[in-house]
Design a protein around this motif. Structure first.
Motif, PDB file in Angstrom:
ATOM      1  N   LYS A 114       0.674  -1.385   0.170  1.00  0.00           N
ATOM      2  CA  LYS A 114       0.005  -0.086  -0.110  1.00  0.00           C
ATOM      3  C   LYS A 114       0.974   1.065   0.229  1.00  0.00           C
ATOM      4  O   LYS A 114       0.701   2.118  -0.666  1.00  0.00           O
ATOM      5  CB  LYS A 114      -0.824  -0.073   1.148  1.00  0.00           C
ATOM      6  CG  LYS A 114      -2.040   1.059   1.119  1.00  0.00           C
ATOM      7  CD  LYS A 114      -2.556   1.164   2.531  1.00  0.00           C
ATOM      8  CE  LYS A 114      -3.914   0.408   2.322  1.00  0.00           C
ATOM      9  NZ  LYS A 114      -5.029   0.360   3.463  1.00  0.00           N
ATOM     10  N   LYS A 115       1.748   1.411   0.715  1.00  0.00           N
ATOM     11  CA  LYS A 115       2.864   2.514   0.999  1.00  0.00           C
ATOM     12  C   LYS A 115       3.384   2.863  -0.516  1.00  0.00           C
ATOM     13  O   LYS A 115       3.530   3.890  -0.806  1.00  0.00           O
ATOM     14  CB  LYS A 115       3.823   2.235   1.954  1.00  0.00           C
ATOM     15  CG  LYS A 115       4.632   3.452   2.250  1.00  0.00           C
ATOM     16  CD  LYS A 115       5.581   3.180   3.586  1.00  0.00           C
ATOM     17  CE  LYS A 115       6.261   4.439   3.655  1.00  0.00           C
ATOM     18  NZ  LYS A 115       7.560   4.159   4.712  1.00  0.00           N
ATOM     19  N   LYS A 116       3.889   1.746  -1.169  1.00  0.00           N
ATOM     20  CA  LYS A 116       4.775   1.932  -2.497  1.00  0.00           C
ATOM     21  C   LYS A 116       3.675   2.494  -3.528  1.00  0.00           C
ATOM     22  O   LYS A 116       3.851   3.144  -4.349  1.00  0.00           O
ATOM     23  CB  LYS A 116       5.131   0.696  -2.962  1.00  0.00           C
ATOM     24  CG  LYS A 116       6.134   0.743  -4.156  1.00  0.00           C
ATOM     25  CD  LYS A 116       6.867  -0.569  -4.439  1.00  0.00           C
ATOM     26  CE  LYS A 116       7.729  -0.492  -5.687  1.00  0.00           C
ATOM     27  NZ  LYS A 116       8.274  -1.755  -6.280  1.00  0.00           N
ATOM     28  N   LYS A 117       2.399   1.969  -3.487  1.00  0.00           N
ATOM     29  CA  LYS A 117       1.421   2.144  -4.522  1.00  0.00           C
ATOM     30  C   LYS A 117       1.131   3.663  -4.161  1.00  0.00           C
ATOM     31  O   LYS A 117       0.950   4.425  -5.207  1.00  0.00           O
ATOM     32  CB  LYS A 117       0.272   1.412  -4.386  1.00  0.00           C
ATOM     33  CG  LYS A 117      -1.022   1.600  -5.169  1.00  0.00           C
ATOM     34  CD  LYS A 117      -0.779   1.236  -6.710  1.00  0.00           C
ATOM     35  CE  LYS A 117      -1.791   1.347  -7.643  1.00  0.00           C
ATOM     36  NZ  LYS A 117      -1.331   1.136  -8.996  1.00  0.00           N
ATOM     37  N   LEU A 118       0.867   4.047  -2.938  1.00  0.00           N
ATOM     38  CA  LEU A 118       0.512   5.475  -2.891  1.00  0.00           C
ATOM     39  C   LEU A 118       1.527   6.442  -3.251  1.00  0.00           C
ATOM     40  O   LEU A 118       1.299   7.557  -3.713  1.00  0.00           O
ATOM     41  CB  LEU A 118       0.111   5.697  -1.443  1.00  0.00           C
ATOM     42  CG  LEU A 118      -1.200   5.131  -0.741  1.00  0.00           C
ATOM     43  CD1 LEU A 118      -1.407   5.375   0.809  1.00  0.00           C
ATOM     44  CD2 LEU A 118      -2.406   5.812  -1.577  1.00  0.00           C
ATOM     45  N   SER A 119       2.734   5.950  -2.972  1.00  0.00           N
ATOM     46  CA  SER A 119       4.009   6.650  -3.324  1.00  0.00           C
ATOM     47  C   SER A 119       3.996   7.103  -4.734  1.00  0.00           C
ATOM     48  O   SER A 119       4.090   8.205  -5.253  1.00  0.00           O
ATOM     49  CB  SER A 119       5.174   6.355  -2.834  1.00  0.00           C
ATOM     50  OG  SER A 119       6.354   6.744  -3.279  1.00  0.00           O
ATOM     51  N   GLN A 120       3.832   5.856  -5.566  1.00  0.00           N
ATOM     52  CA  GLN A 120       3.712   5.934  -7.056  1.00  0.00           C
ATOM     53  C   GLN A 120       2.871   6.835  -7.503  1.00  0.00           C
ATOM     54  O   GLN A 120       2.947   7.813  -8.478  1.00  0.00           O
ATOM     55  CB  GLN A 120       3.548   4.821  -7.426  1.00  0.00           C
ATOM     56  CG  GLN A 120       4.855   3.668  -7.449  1.00  0.00           C
ATOM     57  CD  GLN A 120       4.615   2.326  -8.343  1.00  0.00           C
ATOM     58  OE1 GLN A 120       3.562   2.077  -8.466  1.00  0.00           O
ATOM     59  NE2 GLN A 120       5.886   2.006  -8.667  1.00  0.00           N
ATOM     60  N   HIS A 174       1.361   9.348  -6.100  1.00  0.00           N
ATOM     61  CA  HIS A 174       1.662  10.843  -5.871  1.00  0.00           C
ATOM     62  C   HIS A 174       2.735  11.247  -6.482  1.00  0.00           C
ATOM     63  O   HIS A 174       2.647  12.511  -7.115  1.00  0.00           O
ATOM     64  CB  HIS A 174       2.000  10.832  -4.343  1.00  0.00           C
ATOM     65  CG  HIS A 174       2.585  12.208  -3.775  1.00  0.00           C
ATOM     66  ND1 HIS A 174       1.712  13.213  -3.514  1.00  0.00           N
ATOM     67  CD2 HIS A 174       3.726  12.755  -3.181  1.00  0.00           C
ATOM     68  CE1 HIS A 174       2.221  14.213  -3.172  1.00  0.00           C
ATOM     69  NE2 HIS A 174       3.499  14.004  -3.023  1.00  0.00           N
ATOM     70  N   GLN A 175       3.679  10.589  -6.823  1.00  0.00           N
ATOM     71  CA  GLN A 175       4.567  11.040  -7.711  1.00  0.00           C
ATOM     72  C   GLN A 175       4.337  11.200  -9.442  1.00  0.00           C
ATOM     73  O   GLN A 175       4.669  12.230  -9.918  1.00  0.00           O
ATOM     74  CB  GLN A 175       6.032   9.880  -7.860  1.00  0.00           C
ATOM     75  CG  GLN A 175       6.749   9.734  -6.552  1.00  0.00           C
ATOM     76  CD  GLN A 175       7.327  11.094  -6.205  1.00  0.00           C
ATOM     77  OE1 GLN A 175       8.020  11.800  -7.138  1.00  0.00           O
ATOM     78  NE2 GLN A 175       7.398  11.407  -4.856  1.00  0.00           N
ATOM     79  N   LYS A 176       3.357  10.449  -9.639  1.00  0.00           N
ATOM     80  CA  LYS A 176       2.647  10.400 -10.958  1.00  0.00           C
ATOM     81  C   LYS A 176       1.913  11.746 -11.214  1.00  0.00           C
ATOM     82  O   LYS A 176       2.078  12.501 -11.909  1.00  0.00           O
ATOM     83  CB  LYS A 176       1.768   9.349 -11.191  1.00  0.00           C
ATOM     84  CG  LYS A 176       1.209   9.285 -12.617  1.00  0.00           C
ATOM     85  CD  LYS A 176       0.267   8.004 -12.736  1.00  0.00           C
ATOM     86  CE  LYS A 176      -0.395   7.900 -14.151  1.00  0.00           C
ATOM     87  NZ  LYS A 176      -1.097   6.720 -14.266  1.00  0.00           N
TER      88      LYS A 176
END
Length: 57
Positions: free
Chosen positions: A3-9, A11-13
């Motif tokens: 979940k943390k990695k997905k949210l980070s991606q 956000h970066q997008k």
């Protein structure tokens, strides 16, 4: 994908998209070959006039 990695991606997008939208155009508009030829013809007489004016001095 956690979940943390997905949210980070995500956000970066979104940040990348916002930067791209605000940066403006990098490419100029397309000018057809015929229009470029017309522009060149219009510029040639001007340059010939400048050359003849500099030769007169």
């Amino acid at each position: 994908m956690n979940k943390k990695k997905k949210l980070s991606q995500i956000h970066q997008k979104r940040i990348k998209a916002a930067k791209a939208k605000g940066s403006g155009k990098k490419k100029s508009d397309y000018v057809s070959k015929a229009d470029r030829a017309k522009l060149e013809e219009a510029q040639e007489p001007e340059s010939e006039l400048e050359d003849s004016a500099s030769n007169d001095n």
